[in-house]
Design a protein around this motif. Sequence first.
Motif, PDB file in Angstrom:
ATOM      1  N   TYR A   1       0.833  -1.201   0.000  1.00 51.69           N
ATOM      2  CA  TYR A   1       0.000   0.000   0.000  1.00 51.69           C
ATOM      3  C   TYR A   1       0.865   1.247   0.000  1.00 51.69           C
ATOM      4  O   TYR A   1       1.911   1.284   0.645  1.00 51.69           O
ATOM      5  CB  TYR A   1      -0.905  -0.008   1.231  1.00 51.69           C
ATOM      6  N   GLY A   2       0.432   2.283  -0.715  1.00 50.49           N
ATOM      7  CA  GLY A   2       1.127   3.554  -0.752  1.00 50.49           C
ATOM      8  C   GLY A   2       0.601   4.549   0.275  1.00 50.49           C
ATOM      9  O   GLY A   2       1.031   4.545   1.426  1.00 50.49           O
ATOM     10  N   PRO A   3      -0.344   5.385  -0.142  1.00 51.56           N
ATOM     11  CA  PRO A   3      -0.994   5.353  -1.450  1.00 51.56           C
ATOM     12  C   PRO A   3      -0.202   5.994  -2.586  1.00 51.56           C
ATOM     13  O   PRO A   3      -0.430   5.688  -3.746  1.00 51.56           O
ATOM     14  CB  PRO A   3      -2.289   6.132  -1.203  1.00 51.56           C
ATOM     15  N   THR A   4       0.756   6.904  -2.292  1.00 47.07           N
ATOM     16  CA  THR A   4       1.473   7.549  -3.384  1.00 47.07           C
ATOM     17  C   THR A   4       2.525   6.612  -3.954  1.00 47.07           C
ATOM     18  O   THR A   4       2.958   5.646  -3.303  1.00 47.07           O
ATOM     19  CB  THR A   4       2.165   8.836  -2.903  1.00 47.07           C
ATOM     20  N   LEU A   5       2.974   6.911  -5.159  1.00 49.79           N
ATOM     21  CA  LEU A   5       4.025   6.109  -5.775  1.00 49.79           C
ATOM     22  C   LEU A   5       5.305   6.159  -4.939  1.00 49.79           C
ATOM     23  O   LEU A   5       5.982   5.140  -4.768  1.00 49.79           O
ATOM     24  CB  LEU A   5       4.300   6.597  -7.198  1.00 49.79           C
ATOM     25  N   LYS A   6       5.641   7.307  -4.405  1.00 55.62           N
ATOM     26  CA  LYS A   6       6.853   7.419  -3.591  1.00 55.62           C
ATOM     27  C   LYS A   6       6.735   6.573  -2.325  1.00 55.62           C
ATOM     28  O   LYS A   6       7.708   5.935  -1.897  1.00 55.62           O
ATOM     29  CB  LYS A   6       7.125   8.882  -3.242  1.00 55.62           C
TER      30      LYS A   6
END
Length: 833
Positions: A238-243
């Motif tokens: 899980y991120g939620p962001t790509l980074k």
Amino acid sequence: MKPLIRFQYLLTLFLLATVASAQDFEKAGSCFSYETHGNKVVFTCENNVQVEVEQITSGILKIWYDQDHFQRNNESFAVIKAGDSNQKINLSEQPASYEIYTGELIVRIQKSPFQIRIFDKWQKLLMEDYQDRGFVADSAKMTSYKTFKPGERIYGLGEKNGSINRVGSRFRMWNSEKPCYQANEDPLYKSIPFFMSSEGYGIFFDNTYKTEYDFGVESDQYYSFSAPGGEMMYYFIYGPTLKQQISRYTELTGRPIMPPSWAFGFAQCRGLLTNETLSREIAAGYRQRRIPCDIIYQDIGWTQHLQDFEWRDGRYDDPENMLADLEADGFKVIVSQDPVISQANKKQWQEADSLGYFTTDVRTGKSYDMPWPWGGNCGVVDFTNPEVADWWGAYQQKALDAGVRGFWTDMGEPAWSNEESTDRLFQQHHLGMHDEIHNVYGHTWDEVVTEQFNKRNPNTRVFQMTRSAFAGMQRFTFGWSGDAGNGNEVTDGWDQLAAQIPLMMSSGMGLIPFWSCDISGYCGDIDDYDAMSELYVRWLQFGAFNPLSRIHHEGNNAVEPWLFGAEAEAINKKTIEMKYQLFPYIYSYSRQAYDTGWPLARALVLEYPNDEETFNLNSQFLFGEKLLVAPVVEEGAAIKRVYLPKGTWFDFNQPRDRYEGGQWIDYPVELETIPLFVKQGSIIPQMPVMQFIGERPSYPLLLEVFPAGINKKASFDIYEDDGETNNYKSDVFVMRNVRCVTKRSGMEISYKEVASTGFQAQKRNLVYRIHMNKKPASVLLGEQKLKTFKIKKDEEILPENIEKAAWSWDEGAGTCFIRVPDNRRNEKITIEN
């Protein structure tokens, strides 16, 4: 599944391309019971299918479908983080489903038919099995299908060709020797089965076989990943962001090691750079022309035999003296390794053969006879055999004891083991048949090289760059993109150059943050240096903004930066000097890569995930967070089409030119132009040009300030450590923060130490270069009003000595210079309008 059975059906897959009929499919069907075991739950379903869901952390789940009591031939080669077995999984049963709560995630599992759906804690659906096809098995492969959500994008898979957005493409993982590969060729040298979704999750498919990925080619309703052997085991991240997904993948598979500081300088190589005379000539050529360079490579022919680590007779008069002389002049020497022993190297070959250190041929029971591009037939060293490690480490240490500073591990596919090379599948490794080990062969080699280096050279930072690798490689090695370029006509390599940009960005998202290409393109004979000049200049301009920069070409094609005419030499020198000036900026981001996994060269979508223009942007990248690079990759270009995200952007080459973001611009270019932009509200730390990293340990810092808007701040954390040891892993460093706050009355600047564990940092004088609209009325250091000075024509803006703080104004450039001696006091600078 037993190794022989697995080998047989994969061989059948290669030779006969068997496709199972629909009635052969097996699915999980309906689930009729479950058992919990600490942080795991096992569901029992139809068709002898069991599904294990394990909570690794609140945001990472391991999902494993199995029909054989969760047995696997080998533990993960990539994953280093296990879940807490003492933690009890939080599961509740409903009439038609089960629910698992992790704190961050809600996992809803439908009983009939079995289907996994994963939500965030706010009930947003992240990922779901496509209908009842979360697990589908036939006689050829196992596949998991996931629903494609409208507009969903996929990124990652490491060093793969094509657009950074993988939707609409298929990929295979089979590490392959691909000289002069085309811009969309697949597979290539590395296998990183980790991809990320714009919907807030990533998947690491923990399978070493020839896995395949279909991102919407077969259907726009689903995507799939499959394998012909091994386990259907994947990690939901899980991120939620790509980074955040990248950071959690880093948590799962390990932090990337930091290169030595000198690794961020330029490196020079060529295929036949394999003798002392040429090495000394190239080193002298750099120093005489005052072109910075830190590393000289020795390619495969440096050894007497593969791979005895003995200097070749007749090519090196006194290698130890050569290495010492080059080191004294600021050059580090890196030598190649191949993972084989030539049969012509009778003593070492017989030694390894008698000890059982080679892979064997299951047809004969003898050491596998591997044809090799150089040195004749060879034995393939079996690095999965734990007894090999010390034996290999003792051999490679000979070069290190002589003064070599590191290695590049080449041909680790192992070479000539491409998809069509089915005979290689008869190799037996200590840990399994070649169909299972192929993709991790180079990985096991790199692990041995680095662990043996660390064992025999305690607390010394390793330099190791590799061509063939698997997920988790970042714990041991760095990467380069192999044999790019146009082998038929070297001057037609523009498409191959352009393709390296998305390849680099995808590599970074697959956790190869320290990456390089072969500047000039490896392939093709250079017969006309004038004709090659423009392409060379453009390749080097791109390569300067690779995290690691190496100039390399095949054979005896010389590609030193002064060989392509006087104009090109001047441009190349300036380009290389720019990278050296940016070293404090680059090195600070290398620490961030270690801490987070975030790459130095970044797809814009990582920093601007809501900007639709970044979703499929393959022609430009961010270098760190502050600099935007748009390399020119078209022959005879007069303009470069550049997208600038929201905000105000300064032209780094001409800072008085500013552009409003959220638009495409046509940026005029000449041959010497590198389109380079810096966002308003940034500070870029720099140092003077040096001939090698560390030439002036107490260099002054240039802090170039692009002030933010009113009531906002520009800020940067400058990282510093010793550059050579592994003490950074124990957080032995200093971090200093420089900040500029813009107010209506002027600006306030502070420079202070914000983190340190006792590291004794160098004393550094400071020069601020602040881009402003008008001359300040006054400048104060603390309560002291500073006097002005005039910068003389051709005066060095970063002088060796600064005795007193003072300031100057350059009307033409619109810049305010402030010089401050390093007295270790955290005094505030005030600029009054």
